[in-house]
Write a protein that holds these residues in place. Structure first.
Motif, mmCIF file in Angstrom:
data_model
loop_
_atom_site.group_PDB
_atom_site.id
_atom_site.type_symbol
_atom_site.label_atom_id
_atom_site.label_comp_id
_atom_site.label_asym_id
_atom_site.label_seq_id
_atom_site.Cartn_x
_atom_site.Cartn_y
_atom_site.Cartn_z
ATOM 1 N N PRO A 56 0.810 -1.151 -0.072
ATOM 2 C CA PRO A 56 -0.070 0.116 -0.022
ATOM 3 C C PRO A 56 0.991 1.111 -0.091
ATOM 4 O O PRO A 56 2.170 1.317 0.451
ATOM 5 C CB PRO A 56 -1.004 -0.193 1.338
ATOM 6 N N ALA A 57 0.216 2.408 -0.459
ATOM 7 C CA ALA A 57 0.866 3.691 -0.401
ATOM 8 C C ALA A 57 1.333 4.110 1.152
ATOM 9 O O ALA A 57 0.421 3.882 1.879
ATOM 10 C CB ALA A 57 0.277 4.824 -1.203
ATOM 11 N N GLY A 144 0.824 3.054 10.671
ATOM 12 C CA GLY A 144 0.356 3.435 9.234
ATOM 13 C C GLY A 144 1.127 3.319 8.208
ATOM 14 O O GLY A 144 0.669 3.388 7.189
ATOM 15 N N PHE A 145 2.321 2.531 8.324
ATOM 16 C CA PHE A 145 3.235 2.277 7.304
ATOM 17 C C PHE A 145 3.078 0.954 6.985
ATOM 18 O O PHE A 145 3.129 0.081 8.142
ATOM 19 C CB PHE A 145 4.726 2.858 7.518
ATOM 20 N N ALA A 165 12.157 -9.678 12.651
ATOM 21 C CA ALA A 165 12.568 -8.520 12.045
ATOM 22 C C ALA A 165 11.327 -7.947 11.631
ATOM 23 O O ALA A 165 10.400 -8.570 11.225
ATOM 24 C CB ALA A 165 13.624 -8.452 11.293
ATOM 25 N N VAL A 166 11.191 -6.669 11.558
ATOM 26 C CA VAL A 166 10.044 -5.904 10.941
ATOM 27 C C VAL A 166 10.805 -4.800 10.162
ATOM 28 O O VAL A 166 11.571 -3.918 10.674
ATOM 29 C CB VAL A 166 9.198 -5.236 11.971
ATOM 30 N N SER A 167 10.630 -4.650 8.939
ATOM 31 C CA SER A 167 10.944 -3.903 7.996
ATOM 32 C C SER A 167 10.183 -2.913 7.543
ATOM 33 O O SER A 167 9.089 -3.466 6.719
ATOM 34 C CB SER A 167 11.731 -4.710 6.905
ATOM 35 N N VAL A 168 10.307 -1.689 7.736
ATOM 36 C CA VAL A 168 9.241 -0.660 7.429
ATOM 37 C C VAL A 168 9.514 0.181 6.231
ATOM 38 O O VAL A 168 10.520 0.465 6.037
ATOM 39 C CB VAL A 168 9.014 0.280 8.652
ATOM 40 N N ASP A 169 8.380 0.234 5.306
ATOM 41 C CA ASP A 169 8.343 1.118 4.184
ATOM 42 C C ASP A 169 8.318 2.470 4.430
ATOM 43 O O ASP A 169 7.186 2.993 4.398
ATOM 44 C CB ASP A 169 7.342 0.417 3.324
ATOM 45 N N VAL A 170 9.522 3.074 4.868
ATOM 46 C CA VAL A 170 9.559 4.665 4.891
ATOM 47 C C VAL A 170 9.557 5.469 3.948
ATOM 48 O O VAL A 170 9.452 6.919 3.993
ATOM 49 C CB VAL A 170 10.511 4.932 6.261
ATOM 50 N N ALA A 171 10.391 4.988 2.939
ATOM 51 C CA ALA A 171 10.575 5.876 1.767
ATOM 52 C C ALA A 171 10.774 5.016 0.620
ATOM 53 O O ALA A 171 11.260 3.938 0.682
ATOM 54 C CB ALA A 171 11.917 6.851 2.066
#
Length: 212
Positions: A56-57, A144-145, A165-171
């Motif tokens: 998702p965006a 929210g990401f 591990a949790v990898s967050v789509d920050v950019a």
């Protein structure tokens, strides 16, 4: 060194898939906290042909280039996580060598474990969701990401597992990876370890929004 086993292991996974991917089968699944369905807003990136899950965006871009990973946890958050020591370093895995990293220790009393926050600016979370890496992956939401929660393949239901591990789509092309490594044997189940990792990742993203 034990506190960085997960990141080093994931780096080895990446090296393995460059030479051969036939043995790394399976598809990512969706957990109870997963991001359901496509976003109603325009995605910030397209879905590669090899990616099996639509990401998702993201609500905003949170660039990691100028961030100090140890600044991602406030004093209050460190208290909640029982962190009593931290150190800024650089990752030494073959894949993410030189990436900024903060190792945070929980060692005041047992059970002992470590968190690590790694700033990856060379790729987004998409590759974790292809089913071609040696991990079981869930697409979840963190503050929210979109994020990829990963454990080594086959360890999801093991009592003696000790990493998540949790990898967050920050950019675009970047991910904030927060991991936990349990050093006190059998102190938590795999589900508990991942729940604790998600909590730490949410704190880090919340603080990142005030810094980026």
């Amino acid at each position: 060194m034990r506190s960085r086993m997960l990141l080093a292991g994931l780096g080895a996974v990446l090296l393995g898939i460059t030479g051969c991917t036939t043995s790394e089968t399976g598809s990512p699944t969706t957990s109870a906290t997963a991001v359901d369905g496509p976003s109603t807003s325009k995605p910030t990136s397209t879905k590669p042909a090899s990616q099996t899950v639509e990401i998702p965006a993201r609500p905003k871009e949170l660039k990691l280039n100028a961030i100090d990973p140890c600044a991602l946890f406030t004093d209050g958050q460190r208290g909640q996580l029982k962190i009593n020591r931290s150190r800024l370093t650089t990752n030494n895995s073959d894949v993410w060598r030189g990436s900024k990293e903060c190792v945070l220790n929980v060692q005041a009393q047992q059970p002992y474990y470590d968190y690590a926050a790694l700033l990856i600016t060379s790729e987004g979370i998409g590759p974790w969701l292809t089913g071609k890496r040696n991990v079981d992956a869930d697409l979840i939401s963190v503050a929210g990401f979109a994020a990829a929660k990963t454990v080594f393949k086959g360890s999801s239901n093991e009592r003696n597992s000790h990493e998540c591990a949790v990898s967050v789509d920050v950019a675009e092309g970047q991910q904030l990876m927060v991991s936990m490594n349990l050093t006190s044997r059998n102190a938590f189940t795999q589900d508990q370890i991942c729940q604790m990792t998600e909590k730490a990742a949410e704190m880090a993203v919340t603080t990142l929004q005030t810094l980026a």
